[in-house]
Every structure is written in C-alpha cells, then in structure tokens.
Scaffold this motif. Structure first.
Motif, PDB file in Angstrom:
ATOM      1  N   LEU A  70      70.940  21.062  44.069  1.00 39.75           N
ATOM      2  CA  LEU A  70      71.470  22.065  43.142  1.00 39.75           C
ATOM      3  C   LEU A  70      72.792  21.608  42.519  1.00 39.75           C
ATOM      4  O   LEU A  70      73.082  21.931  41.358  1.00 39.75           O
ATOM      5  CB  LEU A  70      71.661  23.399  43.862  1.00 39.75           C
ATOM      6  CG  LEU A  70      70.377  24.108  44.312  1.00 39.75           C
ATOM      7  CD1 LEU A  70      70.690  25.475  44.891  1.00 39.75           C
ATOM      8  CD2 LEU A  70      69.390  24.252  43.161  1.00 39.75           C
ATOM      9  N   GLU A  84      73.319  21.468  38.524  1.00 40.84           N
ATOM     10  CA  GLU A  84      74.440  22.120  37.845  1.00 40.84           C
ATOM     11  C   GLU A  84      75.235  21.121  37.009  1.00 40.84           C
ATOM     12  O   GLU A  84      75.648  21.430  35.881  1.00 40.84           O
ATOM     13  CB  GLU A  84      75.338  22.799  38.878  1.00 40.84           C
ATOM     14  CG  GLU A  84      74.680  24.001  39.543  1.00 40.84           C
ATOM     15  CD  GLU A  84      75.523  24.585  40.668  1.00 40.84           C
ATOM     16  OE1 GLU A  84      76.670  24.107  40.850  1.00 40.84           O
ATOM     17  OE2 GLU A  84      75.043  25.503  41.354  1.00 40.84           O
ATOM     18  N   TYR A 114      72.229  30.352  33.497  1.00 36.84           N
ATOM     19  CA  TYR A 114      71.838  29.718  34.754  1.00 36.84           C
ATOM     20  C   TYR A 114      72.296  30.556  35.928  1.00 36.84           C
ATOM     21  O   TYR A 114      73.469  30.964  36.012  1.00 36.84           O
ATOM     22  CB  TYR A 114      72.443  28.316  34.859  1.00 36.84           C
ATOM     23  CG  TYR A 114      72.273  27.679  36.216  1.00 36.84           C
ATOM     24  CD1 TYR A 114      71.024  27.250  36.644  1.00 36.84           C
ATOM     25  CD2 TYR A 114      73.363  27.518  37.080  1.00 36.84           C
ATOM     26  CE1 TYR A 114      70.853  26.665  37.891  1.00 36.84           C
ATOM     27  CE2 TYR A 114      73.202  26.927  38.328  1.00 36.84           C
ATOM     28  CZ  TYR A 114      71.947  26.513  38.723  1.00 36.84           C
ATOM     29  OH  TYR A 114      71.774  25.942  39.961  1.00 36.84           O
ATOM     30  N   THR A 115      71.379  30.839  36.861  1.00 38.09           N
ATOM     31  CA  THR A 115      71.713  31.557  38.095  1.00 38.09           C
ATOM     32  C   THR A 115      71.025  30.871  39.267  1.00 38.09           C
ATOM     33  O   THR A 115      69.910  30.348  39.137  1.00 38.09           O
ATOM     34  CB  THR A 115      71.247  33.029  38.038  1.00 38.09           C
ATOM     35  OG1 THR A 115      69.839  33.074  37.777  1.00 38.09           O
ATOM     36  CG2 THR A 115      71.994  33.803  36.961  1.00 38.09           C
ATOM     37  N   SER A 116      71.699  30.867  40.394  1.00 38.47           N
ATOM     38  CA  SER A 116      71.123  30.304  41.616  1.00 38.47           C
ATOM     39  C   SER A 116      71.532  31.165  42.797  1.00 38.47           C
ATOM     40  O   SER A 116      72.657  31.679  42.847  1.00 38.47           O
ATOM     41  CB  SER A 116      71.582  28.857  41.826  1.00 38.47           C
ATOM     42  OG  SER A 116      72.982  28.812  42.043  1.00 38.47           O
ATOM     43  N   GLU A 117      70.612  31.307  43.739  1.00 45.00           N
ATOM     44  CA  GLU A 117      70.864  32.123  44.918  1.00 45.00           C
ATOM     45  C   GLU A 117      70.114  31.515  46.094  1.00 45.00           C
ATOM     46  O   GLU A 117      68.894  31.605  46.175  1.00 45.00           O
ATOM     47  CB  GLU A 117      70.402  33.566  44.674  1.00 45.00           C
ATOM     48  CG  GLU A 117      70.676  34.498  45.845  1.00 45.00           C
ATOM     49  CD  GLU A 117      70.192  35.915  45.562  1.00 45.00           C
ATOM     50  OE1 GLU A 117      70.065  36.686  46.534  1.00 45.00           O
ATOM     51  OE2 GLU A 117      69.915  36.235  44.390  1.00 45.00           O
ATOM     52  N   ILE A 118      70.858  30.881  46.987  1.00 44.91           N
ATOM     53  CA  ILE A 118      70.281  30.214  48.152  1.00 44.91           C
ATOM     54  C   ILE A 118      70.826  30.868  49.416  1.00 44.91           C
ATOM     55  O   ILE A 118      72.048  30.967  49.588  1.00 44.91           O
ATOM     56  CB  ILE A 118      70.598  28.709  48.149  1.00 44.91           C
ATOM     57  CG1 ILE A 118      70.164  28.067  46.830  1.00 44.91           C
ATOM     58  CG2 ILE A 118      69.936  28.026  49.327  1.00 44.91           C
ATOM     59  CD1 ILE A 118      68.689  28.176  46.546  1.00 44.91           C
ATOM     60  N   GLU A 146      66.574  29.910  36.434  1.00 44.85           N
ATOM     61  CA  GLU A 146      66.819  30.677  37.651  1.00 44.85           C
ATOM     62  C   GLU A 146      66.265  29.910  38.854  1.00 44.85           C
ATOM     63  O   GLU A 146      65.111  29.488  38.842  1.00 44.85           O
ATOM     64  CB  GLU A 146      66.148  32.056  37.566  1.00 44.85           C
ATOM     65  CG  GLU A 146      66.679  32.930  36.443  1.00 44.85           C
ATOM     66  CD  GLU A 146      65.945  34.260  36.350  1.00 44.85           C
ATOM     67  OE1 GLU A 146      65.045  34.479  37.195  1.00 44.85           O
ATOM     68  OE2 GLU A 146      66.260  35.059  35.454  1.00 44.85           O
ATOM     69  N   ILE A 147      67.101  29.754  39.861  1.00 42.88           N
ATOM     70  CA  ILE A 147      66.693  29.093  41.110  1.00 42.88           C
ATOM     71  C   ILE A 147      67.095  29.996  42.259  1.00 42.88           C
ATOM     72  O   ILE A 147      68.280  30.226  42.488  1.00 42.88           O
ATOM     73  CB  ILE A 147      67.343  27.706  41.260  1.00 42.88           C
ATOM     74  CG1 ILE A 147      67.024  26.817  40.052  1.00 42.88           C
ATOM     75  CG2 ILE A 147      66.871  27.029  42.544  1.00 42.88           C
ATOM     76  CD1 ILE A 147      67.722  25.480  40.072  1.00 42.88           C
ATOM     77  N   ARG A 148      66.097  30.498  42.963  1.00 40.00           N
ATOM     78  CA  ARG A 148      66.360  31.414  44.070  1.00 40.00           C
ATOM     79  C   ARG A 148      65.554  30.981  45.294  1.00 40.00           C
ATOM     80  O   ARG A 148      64.486  30.387  45.161  1.00 40.00           O
ATOM     81  CB  ARG A 148      65.994  32.854  43.685  1.00 40.00           C
ATOM     82  CG  ARG A 148      66.683  33.337  42.413  1.00 40.00           C
ATOM     83  CD  ARG A 148      66.335  34.791  42.101  1.00 40.00           C
ATOM     84  NE  ARG A 148      66.819  35.175  40.792  1.00 40.00           N
ATOM     85  CZ  ARG A 148      68.055  35.546  40.527  1.00 40.00           C
ATOM     86  NH1 ARG A 148      68.942  35.590  41.517  1.00 40.00           N
ATOM     87  NH2 ARG A 148      68.429  35.886  39.310  1.00 40.00           N
ATOM     88  N   GLU A 149      66.088  31.308  46.452  1.00 43.81           N
ATOM     89  CA  GLU A 149      65.393  31.006  47.710  1.00 43.81           C
ATOM     90  C   GLU A 149      65.344  32.261  48.543  1.00 43.81           C
ATOM     91  O   GLU A 149      66.355  32.956  48.714  1.00 43.81           O
ATOM     92  CB  GLU A 149      66.108  29.882  48.460  1.00 43.81           C
ATOM     93  CG  GLU A 149      65.505  29.557  49.819  1.00 43.81           C
ATOM     94  CD  GLU A 149      66.166  30.354  50.942  1.00 43.81           C
ATOM     95  OE1 GLU A 149      65.458  30.747  51.892  1.00 43.81           O
ATOM     96  OE2 GLU A 149      67.383  30.594  50.847  1.00 43.81           O
ATOM     97  N   PHE A 188      61.580  28.867  41.308  1.00 45.62           N
ATOM     98  CA  PHE A 188      62.206  28.232  40.140  1.00 45.62           C
ATOM     99  C   PHE A 188      61.575  28.796  38.867  1.00 45.62           C
ATOM    100  O   PHE A 188      60.350  28.913  38.763  1.00 45.62           O
ATOM    101  CB  PHE A 188      62.002  26.724  40.190  1.00 45.62           C
ATOM    102  CG  PHE A 188      62.445  26.008  38.942  1.00 45.62           C
ATOM    103  CD1 PHE A 188      63.786  25.709  38.732  1.00 45.62           C
ATOM    104  CD2 PHE A 188      61.523  25.638  37.974  1.00 45.62           C
ATOM    105  CE1 PHE A 188      64.194  25.059  37.584  1.00 45.62           C
ATOM    106  CE2 PHE A 188      61.916  24.988  36.825  1.00 45.62           C
ATOM    107  CZ  PHE A 188      63.254  24.692  36.627  1.00 45.62           C
TER     108      PHE A 188
END
Length: 357
Positions: free
Chosen positions: A221, A225, A243-247, A283-286, A293
């Motif tokens: 990630l 970025e 862009y959003t990410s949530e891990i 968007e990238i989320r886990e 994705f």
C-alpha cells in the motif's frame, strides 16, 4: 474465418478429444460388458431396454456430479464439511430409489422395485461416482501442474526481460539519492524532493522486493500511495484522484505488484482524455482477512473495444500487463479470488476480492 478456425481448434484440442473418447469408450464398455457375459445363451433373453434406461439414468446422475457438483464443491472447499458426506449418502440412496422407480415405471415386474434393486443400484452408482471423482481429481492435478509449469516459464522469461532492462540499478538508485540530497541541501521545493524519493522507492521495490513471493500488505500500500502521488502530479491538470484505504490486519501478506496494474491502466486511459477534472476512484479495504479492491475511471468513447485492447497493454517497467495479472491471480490465489471487470456507460471499473489467508 481464420479466427473462427483457431477458436475451434483451441476448444477441441487433442486433450479434450481424448477425454471425450475416454468417456464414450467407458460407457460403451459399460453397456456391452453385461451382454458379453450372456453371449450365446439362447435360453436367456437379456433385458437390453432395461439396461439402456439404467444407463440413461446413471448418465444424468454421474454427469450432474462430475460437471456441476464436483467443480462447485472444490471451488468453495466444501469437501472439508462433514455434513457434505451425509448429504452425499442421502442423495445416493435417493438416486438409487429413483432409478428403480424409473425402470419400474416402464417395466412392470416384481424384481425392479424392491430393496435388493435399490441396494444394487446404489452400490453401482457409488462405485461410478468414486471412479469419476478420481478421474476429476486426476484432471485437476494435471491442469494445475501445467499451470505451475507455465507460470515458471513465464516468470523465467519475465526475469530475463527484467534483467536486460536493469542497466546498473545501483547506479540509478545512487544517482536518484544524490539528486534527492542535492534538492534538500539547496532548499528546493520539498514537493519536488519528495517526488524523487518516492520514485526511487518505487523503482527499488519493482527491482528487488517485486521479485519475492509475498510482501507485507502495508508495504504494498505504501508503494501504491507513492505511485498515485507521482501519477497525480503528472496528470494534475486532467485528473482528480479519490483514494481511500482501510486495513485492519497489518500482519497480512500479498503477492507484490498485483493491484498497481489496474491503477496504472486507470491513469493511462484517463490521462488521454481531453478536458479537466476527470475523477479516478480507488478504494482498498480489508475485512476479515479479505482484501477488497475497487478502481473506477472514465475512458474515451472511441475506446469501445477497451476490454480487449487493454489486455495487450504493458502496465509497468517489468512488462506485467492485465492479462498476466489475471494469470498470476489464477495461479497464486486459485479459488481464493474474484475479479470482475466491467464497462458501464463512459466508465471502466475493476472489482477484486482476494482471500489472503
């Protein structure tokens, strides 16, 4: 006409024809073997019609299991569930019951529909299911071995191509670090110096870390970025990136350079558009060890054949395109990922789910 011939030739390959011949030979033998046992016995009239009906029923049951049931079970890994075996026994008994009932509806006889008939039909169907299950597993193992061998060959060729393209990488890294240090000493724009640092980090990641089997998801990630920052700077007059990410689990690992292929493709097609302020959504989320994705970007109306043309696009310095990324997903995450690429109105979107554990 030539493309149609090639398509038919690939579909009906030698392996496919051999498998079909094997199935045909098996059922022909299954039909004639009982006849050979009583060949020449004039006083015995073998019930050929009854045997044909029995085979027709078994064909329906066996190929429902072979073509639908087994692929579904292995795709969802249901073979680990205990209830599946109880359900299989129940279905086997029920199919034997229906088999005897099916034959009895055509032939009124005392020996067609009774406990002995149900038991015998059930045992015959059971052995057939076991045989075709073993055949299915053999086909599956052979296909996986071919895929692994093809992946090794593709990786070898990719590494050779990458090595040819890597002209003194240490020299490149040292030069970039020198430029970065010079920018800091000379009090140049901090944004400019950060871009140099991010580019150097991406290059190092592709050359070195990108060659390993897995990297930390957090590290992947970071590179994504940095790549988004560089591309946003390059297309700042045309593109707006959301862009959003949530891990939630930082201990997860992923194969390197999988997601960046789709992001590069989004910037490529959006950057070629005329006008300003074209949105790209990433968007990238886990959640529960499943990576989600999503990437959406606009594209020019003239690219109506975009779904086929982008497959030939080289998406990065090491020559990994969308088609190769699909193959990598199939090999690295078999039955553990779902990829959905769609074209809706004037937007192109990618949805990918990967079970990382």
């Amino acid at each position: 006409m030539n493309s149609l011939f090639v398509s038919l030739q690939s579909k009906f390959s030698k392996t496919f024809i051999l498998i079909v011949c094997f199935h045909v030979f098996f059922w022909v033998s299954y039909f004639f073997f009982p006849l050979l046992q009583f060949w020449g016995m004039e006083e015995y009239h073998f019930p050929i019609k009854k045997l044909l009906l029995d085979i027709v029923f078994k064909l329906i049951v066996i190929y429902s299991v072979f073509l639908i049931g087994l692929p579904y079970i292995f795709r969802h890994k249901l073979y680990k569930k205990k209830w599946l075996y109880l359900l299989g026994i129940a279905i086997l008994i029920f199919s034997a019951y229906l088999n005897c009932l099916f034959i009895d509806s055509f032939f009124t006889c005392n020996t067609c529909f009774n406990m002995f008939c149900i038991t015998r039909r059930g045992v015959e169907t059971f052995y057939l299911i076991v045989f075709f299950t073993l055949f299915f597993l053999f086909e599956r193992f052979t296909a996986q071995e071919k895929e692994i061998e093809a992946a090794k060959t593709a990786q070898y060729q990719s590494e050779l191509k990458s090595l040819k393209a890597q002209i003194h990488p240490h020299f490149i890294f040292n030069t970039l670090n020198a430029i970065y240090s010079h920018a800091i000493v000379e009090n140049l724009d901090s944004k400019f110096s950060n871009l140099i640092f991010q580019f150097s980090d991406i290059l190092k990641y592709v050359v070195y870390e990108g060659q390993v089997k897995e990297v930390a998801l957090s590290r992947e990630l970071e590179i994504i970025e940095s790549y988004i920052t560089l591309q946003s700077f390059r297309h700042e007059e045309h593109v707006i990136v959301q862009y959003t990410s949530e891990i939630t689990n930082n201990r997860l690992y992923i194969a390197p350079l999988l997601l960046i292929t789709f992001i590069e493709n989004a910037f490529k097609h959006t950057g070629n558009l005329t006008g300003e302020q074209h949105p790209i959504t990433i968007e990238i989320r886990e959640h529960s060890n499943v990576l989600h994705f999503y990437c959406k970007n606009p594209y020019a109306s003239k690219n109506d054949d975009i779904l086929s043309s982008i497959r030939e696009t080289e998406s990065s310095e090491n020559g990994i395109g969308l088609e190769n990324t699909k193959k990598r997903l199939d090999i690295l995450y078999p039955e553990k990922h779902h990829l959905h690429i769609t074209k809706e109105a004037s937007f192109f979107s990618v949805r990918l789910q990967i079970h990382l554990l």
